[in-house]
Design a protein around this motif. Structure first.
Motif, PDB file in Angstrom:
ATOM      1  N   LYS A  21       0.819  -1.215   0.000  1.00  0.00           N
ATOM      2  CA  LYS A  21       0.000   0.000   0.000  1.00  0.00           C
ATOM      3  C   LYS A  21       0.852   1.265   0.000  1.00  0.00           C
ATOM      4  N   PHE A  22       2.148   1.145   0.271  1.00  0.00           N
ATOM      5  CA  PHE A  22       3.055   2.291   0.268  1.00  0.00           C
ATOM      6  C   PHE A  22       3.834   2.414  -1.045  1.00  0.00           C
ATOM      7  N   CYS A  23       3.644   1.480  -1.960  1.00  0.00           N
ATOM      8  CA  CYS A  23       4.372   1.482  -3.229  1.00  0.00           C
ATOM      9  C   CYS A  23       3.893   2.642  -4.102  1.00  0.00           C
ATOM     10  N   ILE A  24       4.835   3.460  -4.553  1.00  0.00           N
ATOM     11  CA  ILE A  24       4.487   4.616  -5.392  1.00  0.00           C
ATOM     12  C   ILE A  24       5.057   4.495  -6.805  1.00  0.00           C
ATOM     13  N   GLY A  25       5.872   3.478  -7.047  1.00  0.00           N
ATOM     14  CA  GLY A  25       6.443   3.314  -8.386  1.00  0.00           C
ATOM     15  C   GLY A  25       7.596   2.330  -8.378  1.00  0.00           C
TER      16      GLY A  25
END
Length: 132
Positions: free
Chosen positions: A74-78
């Motif tokens: 859920k913290f993955c941004i790229g």
């Protein structure tokens, strides 16, 4: 419709290295863990020590559970842009042009010193052997 993945450089990820703005890179993915720092069982310093580099080894060494691995999604941004930086183009000099004028001037000026040192050494060696 496929989701477009944002690519980040390691340099860009390393600029987010404070308790208010913290990104980490694990397994080629970039995570913004700023909102999770206070909740992390290992403390925020664990994250802050790994900004600016690939933290995969540290993450794996800590032995995270399956639920921790699911939570991090859920913290993955790229993803990390792993392409090497562009190599600047080199100027190609053809054999017909020869060496650039600056190189020719440099070689003409500085051949005298080594030849002079060798010449003086030869003369001194000859004189030394003649005295014996």
């Amino acid at each position: 419709m496929p989701t477009l993945t944002k690519l980040y450089s390691m340099e860009e990820a390393s600029q987010h290295n404070t308790t208010d703005d913290c990104w980490v890179v694990i397994d080629g993915k970039v995570y913004d863990v700023s909102s999770y720092l206070d909740e992390h069982p290992g403390g925020d310093d664990v994250f802050l020590r790994t900004t600016g580099k690939d933290a995969t080894d540290e993450f794996e060494d800590a032995g995270h559970s399956k639920s921790a691995r699911e939570l991090m999604e859920k913290f993955c941004i790229g993803e990390l842009d792993e392409l090497p930086p562009a190599i600047p183009e080199l100027e190609i000099v053809s054999k017909k042009q020869g060496l650039p004028q600056k190189v020719l001037n440099f070689t003409k000026q500085y051949w005298v010193i080594p030849v002079g040192v060798v010449g003086v050494s030869a003369i001194l060696g000859f004189l030394y052997l003649k005295k014996k």
